[in-house]
Design an enzyme around this catalytic site. Structure first.
Site, PDB file in Angstrom:
ATOM      1  N   CYS A  85       3.062  -2.434   2.644  1.00  0.00           N
ATOM      2  CA  CYS A  85       3.072  -4.339   2.343  1.00  0.00           C
ATOM      3  C   CYS A  85       3.620  -5.476   2.923  1.00  0.00           C
ATOM      4  O   CYS A  85       3.051  -5.633   4.110  1.00  0.00           O
ATOM      5  CB  CYS A  85       3.793  -4.231   0.840  1.00  0.00           C
ATOM      6  SG  CYS A  85       2.459  -5.077  -0.859  1.00  0.00           S
ATOM      7  N   HIS A 193       1.955   1.547  -1.190  1.00  0.00           N
ATOM      8  CA  HIS A 193       3.433   1.952  -1.682  1.00  0.00           C
ATOM      9  C   HIS A 193       3.485   3.569  -1.930  1.00  0.00           C
ATOM     10  O   HIS A 193       3.827   3.651  -3.206  1.00  0.00           O
ATOM     11  CB  HIS A 193       4.336   0.959  -2.462  1.00  0.00           C
ATOM     12  CG  HIS A 193       3.885  -0.286  -2.478  1.00  0.00           C
ATOM     13  ND1 HIS A 193       4.876  -1.323  -1.801  1.00  0.00           N
ATOM     14  CD2 HIS A 193       3.140  -1.706  -2.808  1.00  0.00           C
ATOM     15  CE1 HIS A 193       4.813  -2.328  -1.795  1.00  0.00           C
ATOM     16  NE2 HIS A 193       3.351  -2.776  -2.628  1.00  0.00           N
ATOM     17  N   GLU A 195       6.818   4.775  -1.453  1.00  0.00           N
ATOM     18  CA  GLU A 195       7.907   4.670  -2.033  1.00  0.00           C
ATOM     19  C   GLU A 195       8.190   4.287  -3.839  1.00  0.00           C
ATOM     20  O   GLU A 195       8.906   4.660  -4.309  1.00  0.00           O
ATOM     21  CB  GLU A 195       8.747   3.980  -1.100  1.00  0.00           C
ATOM     22  CG  GLU A 195       8.429   2.221  -2.046  1.00  0.00           C
ATOM     23  CD  GLU A 195       7.620   1.416  -1.771  1.00  0.00           C
ATOM     24  OE1 GLU A 195       6.611   2.148  -0.891  1.00  0.00           O
ATOM     25  OE2 GLU A 195       7.651   0.394  -1.880  1.00  0.00           O
TER      26      GLU A 195
END
Ligand SMILES: Nc1ncnc2c1ncn2[C@@H]1O[C@H](COP(=O)(O)OP(=O)(O)O)[C@@H](O)[C@H]1O
Lengths: 221, 582, 82, 82
Positions: A85, A193, A195
């Site tokens: 990002c 994302h 994560e």
């Protein structure tokens, strides 16, 4: 494996990256952007967030942070660097990857799940995925529309540098590009994302193999 | 405003929003004519927004205690214990008037303010919500307000890095002359790391930290305490602009400082800025403060004491630290590129002395200013409209012939339709704790390191409150509790934001009094205390009617094991469907 | 000295913001608007002994920070006023 | 006709963006930069019979859409080129 998570003023996914890398079995440490060196790490994550408030252009001010010169050195040695990002935006601004990210074609911030196709498993970040595997990973950004000129887009294809493509392009990215790497494959930038999807409570685990790949890669060296 | 040249008089006091009687009371307290700075201070401290003069007597009697309540109303935010020495701090607050004037910045600074309220307590914000009311979307002005507000909330929260996990949006033309924007934030704090807004310890330095002071929002607090009229446009230049990036730095710097033992007390500079923060901190500790305005970091040239005291510039905090800690504090803030200046010291005489260029610009006894603020028991009277609406004969309504069509029309109305357009603009997952995403009854945020989770929801059926204020107040609390329970959690406490019209109108005051009575009764019945809240009155444009009575309630609950959470969607074909309740 | 910097998108780079503004203008009845492009306007106060020295300096700022030359062009004007 | 619109923040309105850019410039060694303000630069192609008519029209667009007059000022320049 030691993973360094770079913290810029305004980074806000730094703890999430730390969490995901730790869950995969890495030792992590935060690297403050004013540090001149990344120190003794095996891989670097540039996390998401709004470095410097995203003022001027996303990632533009962060690329001049003191630590970035050493990140560039680290990358040029062929060692793994991933920007997620805002981290992707910083990699583009600093010239480690080609192209630019522009305002979403909806002109709005967009936070939702997207479905991605894994376009290459040759990178240290994708070796545990299957070629063409479709994974669900959320996006959360305002400026995620990938742009590059025709020549660059062809170059990316010709050199197997497109790593993830959207199945349901949410932002107007050219070529449905969600993530790209450099020629060597050791520098990855992506808007979604991973994560955020590393444990079932969070609604998915499709991001976990990315961090596990990285671990496997580093250990294999 | 060239207020400096103005001479203090009853006319000026009235221009500042005080009444003739209030001005007389000031003269009586002071025994002399106040200076301009002093008058400015009185006007904001005694505004509805800061003094709760019309609502205070009715707020008494909220149940505020329970074994799990660590901090009830009266601080920047309330705090409850969720076990294992872990706590959450939360509060909801209105930013209606600023959002009407400039939707994006107004809503953004509303989010900024509530986040500061939470992290001044020592709590790292882990979730935000919002409650919104606008006029119908067929009017372009309402669409402009709605999209600006949503963009502002998203911008500020996303950039700051707090997940916005829930909220509500209603559309009704009753709100077209005064939209409502209420922002909620919740933070996590260890029980022994809670900080309060107190100026204790004679001689301790008072420090100013955060962004510089400009001429933003001067008289914002008094603006929030008046009807809008045709001239409201003129008040526009006072709009505050938010800087979520600076706020994020302020958060990190404050939390880093809070790991040390340098801080005695800390408070956000919100409405009425330096004035309310310094007076409230001194008052809670029973102390005085001598303040040196020459040290205030200013963004603009030539700012007067009056302007510095009343500025509502964002992203600022006032702190009292231990003597000798000044340099250590400055070093931490310098790391985050923020200003930290010593701007005064704590005294034991209970007075606020404001010094500028060697002169005393204000010298006020604190107690009377805070505690002798006017309190009104405003007359209230049941509105005649109630007879009419309550005697409505439902037999006059006939079932529509085509129910599918009716259902589709209902589902298509903006108030009922999916709110995805809104919450997709909010980052609701940052910090990787959100285990129930927007779209269910309540949001659920896990507490990392264990199995616990905190559920939250914000509710108010304001049309119901209009039709029957007492039952509406009750129903609002009940709805929140149901939403929490349906997610698998136990409701523990609420924060309320009471949005009403002009309290000087007896019929509006009646709605207020009755809604509050309903909330109290429901809270008592369900054993859910009120631990923080906010009152926003004068939500009307003169001549065009008030908003529906809208006592928004944010309910927070605890689930011991997030694996036992429930979401509202049907899970699979063949499952049984039950209807519970009366 | 005051330097005015105009940062604009290169030709051929899509400008979704400009397109959206054009759409809104037309919705508002401004059918006489036929194209909109959005850029940045940045004012920089810079200490310099001459306008040309200032321009030189601000050009470096553009290269290093103010513009992203992958997608943007910039133009600088310097006035002696301050 | 081409109208150039410059939208700038009103005096006294906080410009966090300008502040962040100035800080970054100074970190990069541009200590000669002493102030930065950021605004928008918008080019509008407009059909009009005269420059003054175009300017008039674009001023309406600014009032209605292009500028947020609560916190911003705007300035318009019209050239005959297209
Ligand atoms: N409706 C209410 N219910 C409960 N507590 C309230 C209510 N309104 C205000 N309070 C409490 O009164 C105190 C002052 O509120 P307020 O002036 O809004 O705080 P701030 O200083 O953040 O502006 C707060 O502690 C708040 O929790």
């Amino acid at each position: 494996m030691n993973v360094g998570v770079v913290v810029f003023p305004g980074s806000n996914c730094d703890h999430d990256c730390d969490y995901a890398a730790t869950l995969a079995g890495a030792n992590t440490r935060f690297i403050w952007h004013k540090e001149g060196s990344v120190g003794n790490v095996d891989a670097i994550i540039l996390p998401g967030g709004f470095s410097y408030g995203d003022y001027l252009r996303c990632g533009a001010i962060a690329k001049n942070s003191p630590v970035m010169a050493d990140v560039i050195r680290f990358a040029s040695e062929g060692r793994p660097v991933i920007g997620i990002c805002n981290g992707f935006q910083i990699l583009l601004e600093s010239g480690l990857l080609p192209g630019a990210l522009m305002c979403n074609n909806t002109l709005r911030f967009l936070c939702r799940n997207t479905s991605l196709r894994v376009e290459t498993t040759r990178t240290p970040f994708t070796r545990k995925y299957r070629q063409s595997q479709v994974i669900n990973v959320p996006v959360a950004h305002h400026d995620g529309s990938y742009y590059a000129d025709e020549h660059t887009l062809q170059y990316l294809d010709a050199h197997d540098m497109v790593v993830f493509r959207y199945q349901d392009n949410p932002n107007g990215s050219l070529g449905d590009i969600a993530g790209i790497c450099n020629e060597k494959g050791n520098v990855l930038g992506m808007m979604p994302h991973p994560e955020r999807v590393v444990s079932p409570e969070l609604g998915g685990t499709d991001g976990a193999p990315l961090f596990e790949s990285l671990l496997e890669y580093v250990v294999s060296l | 405003m060239s207020a400096q040249e103005k001479t203090v008089s009853v006319e000026l006091a009235m221009e500042f929003g005080l009444s003739r009687e209030e001005y007389d009371k000031i003269l009586q307290i002071m025994g002399r004519t106040p200076t301009l700075t002093e008058l400015g201070i009185f006007s904001v401290m005694w505004s509805e927004h800061c003094s709760y003069k019309s609502s205070r007597i009715h707020l008494k009697g909220f149940p505020t205690e329970a074994p799990w309540v660590v901090q009830g109303p009266g601080e920047n935010a309330g705090v409850i214990d969720i076990g294992d020495d872990e706590c959450v701090a939360f509060k909801i607050e209105s930013h209606n008037h600023p959002s009407f004037i400039e939707p994006l910045q107004g809503a953004a600074t509303g989010v900024g303010g509530i986040l500061r309220d939470v992290f001044t307590m020592g709590a790292r914000p882990i979730a935000a919500m919002n409650s919104l009311r606008f006029g119908e979307l067929d009017n372009p002005k309402n669409r402009y307000l709605f999209s600006g507000v949503v963009k502002g909330i998203g911008w500020y929260g996303n950039c700051f890095g707090v997940p916005t996990v829930g909220g509500e949006v209603y559309f009704d033309d009753q709100y077209s002359t005064n939209p409502l924007v209420n922002a909620f934030a919740l933070g996590y704090v260890k029980k022994d790391k809670i900080f309060l807004g107190r100026a204790d310890g004679v001689g301790n330095p008072v420090m100013y930290v955060g962004a510089k002071t400009g001429r933003d929002g001067i008289h914002g607090a008094t603006m929030a305490s008046a009807d809008f009229d045709e001239n409201s446009e003129e008040k526009r230049p006072t709009v505050q602009v938010g800087d979520p990036f600076t706020e994020k730095l302020l958060l990190e710097a404050c939390l880093e400082l809070m790991q040390t033992d340098h801080i005695i007390g800390i408070q956000d500079m919100g409405a009425a800025g330096l004035t309310s923060s310094s007076f409230e901190m001194a008052d809670r500790a029973g102390m005085g403060i001598e303040m040196w305005l020459d040290n205030i970091p200013c963004r603009e040239e030539g700012m007067t004491p009056y302007e510095m005291m009343l500025s509502e510039s964002q992203e600022r905090m006032l702190m009292v630290v231990r003597q000798g800690s000044e340099d250590a504090v400055k070093a931490i803030f310098a790391k985050w590129d923020l200003d930290a200046e010593v701007v005064g010291r704590v005294t034991d005489d209970g007075r606020m002395r404001i010094i500028w260029q060697g002169q005393t610009m204000a010298d006020l006894e604190i107690k009377p200013l805070v505690e002798a603020a006017p309190i009104y028991d405003r007359p209230y009277k049941r509105g005649a409209y109630l007879d009419e609406v309550q005697s409505f004969d439902f037999n006059t309504i006939h079932a529509p012939a085509d129910l599918s069509d009716t259902l589709l029309r209902l589902l298509g109305s903006p108030t009922i339709a999916s709110k995805e357009w809104v919450y997709q603009q909010y980052d609701h997952q940052v910090r990787t704790n959100t285990v129930i995403l927007p779209g269910s009854d309540a949001a659920l945020v896990r507490i990392k390191g264990g199995k616990k989770g905190v559920a939250m929801t914000t509710d108010c059926n304001s049309r119901f409150c209009y039709l029957n204020p007492y039952e509406g107040g009750k129903a609002t609390v009940a709805e929140g509790a149901r939403n929490i329970a349906c997610s698998g959690a136990k409701p523990l406490a609420i924060s309320d934001c009471l949005n009403f019209g002009n309290p000087q109108k007896p019929e509006t005051m009646y709605q207020f009094v009755e809604c509050v009575r309903g909330i109290k009764d429901a809270c008592r019945e369900l054993n859910i205390p009120v631990i923080s809240g906010n009152v926003s009155l004068y939500n009307e444009t003169s001549g065009k009617g008030a908003v529906y009575p809208t006592p928004t309630v944010s309910t927070v609950g605890l689930i011991e094991d997030i694996d036992l959470r429930l979401t509202q969607d049907f899970k699979q074909a063949g499952d049984h469907i039950f209807l519970l309740g009366a | 000295m005051l330097a005015r910097v105009y940062v604009t998108l290169k030709n051929g780079v899509l400008d979704p913001q400009g397109k959206a503004i054009l759409g809104s203008l037309q919705d508002l009845g401004f059918e006489d608007a036929s194209d909109v492009r959005v850029g940045k306007y940045i004012e920089v106060q810079v200490d310099a002994t001459s306008a040309s020295a200032a321009k030189e300096r601000v050009a470096q700022m553009c290269q290093k920070l103010l513009a992203n030359t992958v997608i943007e062009n910039y133009r600088i004007e310097v006035t002696e006023e301050s």
